[in-house]
Design an enzyme around this catalytic site. Structure first.
Site, PDB file in Angstrom:
ATOM      1  N   THR A  72       0.835  -1.204   0.000  1.00 49.70           N
ATOM      2  CA  THR A  72       0.000   0.000   0.000  1.00 49.70           C
ATOM      3  C   THR A  72       0.870   1.254   0.000  1.00 49.70           C
ATOM      4  OG1 THR A  72      -1.718  -1.191   1.202  1.00 49.70           O
ATOM      5  CG2 THR A  72      -1.817   1.219   1.286  1.00 49.70           C
ATOM      6  N   ASN A 150      -5.973  -9.309  -7.914  1.00 50.84           N
ATOM      7  CA  ASN A 150      -5.915 -10.126  -6.707  1.00 50.84           C
ATOM      8  C   ASN A 150      -7.121 -11.045  -6.550  1.00 50.84           C
ATOM      9  OD1 ASN A 150      -6.671  -7.269  -6.427  1.00 50.84           O
ATOM     10  ND2 ASN A 150      -7.465  -7.865  -4.430  1.00 50.84           N
ATOM     11  N   SER A 198       4.919  -6.592  -2.649  1.00 57.72           N
ATOM     12  CA  SER A 198       4.662  -6.696  -1.207  1.00 57.72           C
ATOM     13  C   SER A 198       5.208  -8.027  -0.690  1.00 57.72           C
ATOM     14  CB  SER A 198       3.157  -6.623  -0.952  1.00 57.72           C
ATOM     15  OG  SER A 198       2.888  -6.922   0.394  1.00 57.72           O
ATOM     16  N   GLY A 199       5.947  -7.965   0.412  1.00 59.64           N
ATOM     17  CA  GLY A 199       6.620  -9.163   0.932  1.00 59.64           C
ATOM     18  C   GLY A 199       5.689 -10.298   1.301  1.00 59.64           C
ATOM     19  N   HIS A 200       4.560  -9.954   1.938  1.00 57.63           N
ATOM     20  CA  HIS A 200       3.759 -11.047   2.517  1.00 57.63           C
ATOM     21  C   HIS A 200       2.955 -11.831   1.492  1.00 57.63           C
ATOM     22  CE1 HIS A 200      -0.440  -9.207   2.977  1.00 57.63           C
ATOM     23  NE2 HIS A 200       0.261  -8.144   2.652  1.00 57.63           N
ATOM     24  N   THR A 236      14.013   4.178   9.920  1.00 56.67           N
ATOM     25  CA  THR A 236      15.009   3.124  10.154  1.00 56.67           C
ATOM     26  C   THR A 236      14.558   1.840   9.474  1.00 56.67           C
ATOM     27  OG1 THR A 236      15.600   4.160  12.234  1.00 56.67           O
ATOM     28  CG2 THR A 236      16.254   1.854  11.960  1.00 56.67           C
ATOM     29  N   CYS A 324     -20.932  -9.473   2.513  1.00 57.04           N
ATOM     30  CA  CYS A 324     -20.992  -9.464   3.968  1.00 57.04           C
ATOM     31  C   CYS A 324     -19.776 -10.070   4.635  1.00 57.04           C
ATOM     32  CB  CYS A 324     -22.265 -10.179   4.412  1.00 57.04           C
ATOM     33  SG  CYS A 324     -23.702  -9.467   3.612  1.00 57.04           S
TER      34      CYS A 324
HETATM   35  N1  PLP Z   1      -2.194  -4.501  -4.178  1.00 57.68           N
HETATM   36  C1  PLP Z   1      -2.739  -5.705  -4.336  1.00 57.68           C
HETATM   37  C2  PLP Z   1      -3.095  -6.168  -5.715  1.00 57.68           C
HETATM   38  C3  PLP Z   1      -2.990  -6.521  -3.233  1.00 57.68           C
HETATM   39  O1  PLP Z   1      -3.537  -7.718  -3.412  1.00 57.68           O
HETATM   40  C4  PLP Z   1      -2.651  -6.045  -1.953  1.00 57.68           C
HETATM   41  C5  PLP Z   1      -2.935  -6.845  -0.750  1.00 57.68           C
HETATM   42  O2  PLP Z   1      -3.863  -7.638  -0.720  1.00 57.68           O
HETATM   43  C6  PLP Z   1      -2.055  -4.775  -1.840  1.00 57.68           C
HETATM   44  C7  PLP Z   1      -1.850  -4.031  -2.970  1.00 57.68           C
HETATM   45  C8  PLP Z   1      -1.668  -4.217  -0.520  1.00 57.68           C
HETATM   46  O3  PLP Z   1      -0.462  -4.790  -0.068  1.00 57.68           O
HETATM   47  P1  PLP Z   1      -0.074  -4.665   1.479  1.00 57.68           P
HETATM   48  O4  PLP Z   1      -0.971  -5.586   2.222  1.00 57.68           O
HETATM   49  O5  PLP Z   1       1.363  -5.091   1.532  1.00 57.68           O
HETATM   50  O6  PLP Z   1      -0.245  -3.236   1.848  1.00 57.68           O
END
Ligand code: PLP
Length: 396
Positions: A72, A150, A198-200, A236, A324
């Site tokens: 994000t 996503n 994004s790492g996760h 940092t 929902c």
């Molecule tokens: N962009 C996409 C396409 C995503 O799927 C996600 C997270 O689901 C993000 C951005 C946001 O990433 P983060 O959770 O690292 O902020």
């Protein structure tokens, strides 16, 4: 009860190899990389090694990579930087199916006086290129369009988009959060200006992100403070997570071709057999241009929320595009943009796989799903929902 985790587009487990590399930097090696002493300074070298590994995943130069706190932040930074670099231009183009990290940020800028155009998608989730071309004008400051979606896994035609924008000298950012590590990305061939990771989503921890900034791209930092990341992102460094992300990218690059074939094999079997065993079921998204790990299936006339709850009782984790379940009252903006009928939007389930899934996981889902669908269809005639869920979105 064993967990069958099929929600890898939401987040992934940290790979054991990643955790091993990180552990010393969360315990004994806690120095600050900006410190003058050797104790702190030794972490600097490891950060730079990680930067090289992240760069290698997308064939970038290490100094084109900055570390951020998440996808994000990278998305917000890229768009804001483009906007601040060209203050006279006011037109931002993005797509209707972006993640809120892009969509809501563009809408925020829209409220502050920018003009925001949202490129529509077609039935199978493909970007409407004619509509996109019609939107281009001399006032465009940035185009931010995701590499892969996503919710559906649909991959957008990045090469084509970037070539068009390069010719016109328009800054192009792509949110590659779901694409990175799952499909090959080569920024030497793809003329994108900025790209988010994004790492996760690729077996590194949560709370670490990357922004690729092509050399020569005008850049304005978003997080301002100290001189970290060569003055491009203050704060940092999250040393352990950066090191972990380096390892995760190295693994992703190493595994990519084999993993892609493995995952699409599992996914295709899951999809095919669900369609056979559950009547009134459809797949959402272009089957020919999708991430190998993702399928979005609609079980019509039942609620995704109810399906998820039943799956949860079996230890199966997936997610839903239904209104929902997502915390918001709106059903999936992605499926709505694709014109998926509301009876199917509400019954949509996303299964997203990772290298840690096995044939056994798929067997188990295929074993329980027909019963769940039958039972819910008998129990829950569609239409008993509250007003928010029963609006006819198909007609909007
Ligand atoms: N962009 C996409 C396409 C995503 O799927 C996600 C997270 O689901 C993000 C951005 C946001 O990433 P983060 O959770 O690292 O902020």
């Amino acid at each position: 009860m064993n967990t069958v985790y099929l929600d890898n587009n939401a987040t992934t487990c940290v790979a054991p190899e990643v955790l091993d590399e990180m552990a010393p930097y969360l315990a004994e090696l806690y120095g600050n990389p900006s410190s003058m002493h050797t104790f702190g300074g030794q972490t600097r070298r490891r950060i730079e090694e990680a930067r090289e590994k992240v760069a290698a995943l997308i064939n970038a130069e290490p100094d084109e990579i900055i570390f951020t706190s998440c996808g994000t932040e990278s998305d917000n930074t890229a768009i804001m930087s483009a906007v601040e670099s060209q203050p006279r231009k006011r037109h931002i183009i993005t797509s209707r199916v972006e993640h809120p990290a892009v969509l809501n940020f563009c809408q925020h800028l829209g409220r502050k006086g920018h003009r925001v155009s949202l490129v529509p998608v077609q039935k199978q989730g493909r970007l409407d290129m004619d509509a996109f071309l019609r939107m281009l004008d001399d006032d465009v400051v940035v185009v931010s369009i995701m590499h892969a979606n996503n919710e559906t896994g649909v991959i957008f035609p990045m090469d084509e988009l970037c070539e068009i924008l390069k010719e016109r000298g328009i800054v192009m950012h792509t949110d590659a959060v779901q694409a990175a590590g799952k499909i090959s990305i080569d920024v030497r061939k793809l003329p994108v200006d900025m790209l988010t990771i994004s790492g996760h989503k690729l077996h590194a921890p949560k709370g670490i992100g990357v922004l690729y900034i092509r050399k020569g791209t005008r850049f304005h930092p978003y997080v301002i403070g100290g001189h970290q990341e060569q003055g491009r992102r203050a704060g940092t460094e999250n040393v352990a997570s950066i090191i972990g992300l380096g390892k995760a990218c190295e693994l992703a690059l190493q595994h990519l071709p084999a993993e892609s074939a493995y995952l699409s094999g599992l996914r295709d079997r899951l999809e095919k057999e669900l369609l056979q065993s559950c009547p009134n079921t459809r797949v959402n998204g272009d089957p020919s241009r999708r991430l190998p790990n993702t399928t979005n299936v609609s079980f019509e006339y039942i609620e995704g929320e109810a399906i998820l709850l039943r799956l949860n009782e079996y230890g199966i984790c997936a997610s839903s595009g239904s209104a929902c379940t997502s915390g918001s009252l709106e059903p999936s903006h992605v499926l709505r943009a694709m014109g998926v009928p509301y009876t199917a939007v509400h019954g949509s389930i996303r299964f997203s796989l990772s290298r840690y899934n096995t044939e056994k996981d798929i067997d188990f889902v295929l074993e329980v799903m027909p019963g769940i669908v039958r039972e819910l269809r008998e129990l829950s005639p569609f239409g008993r929902n509250d007003a928010a869920c029963s609006r006819d979105y198909a007609s909007e």
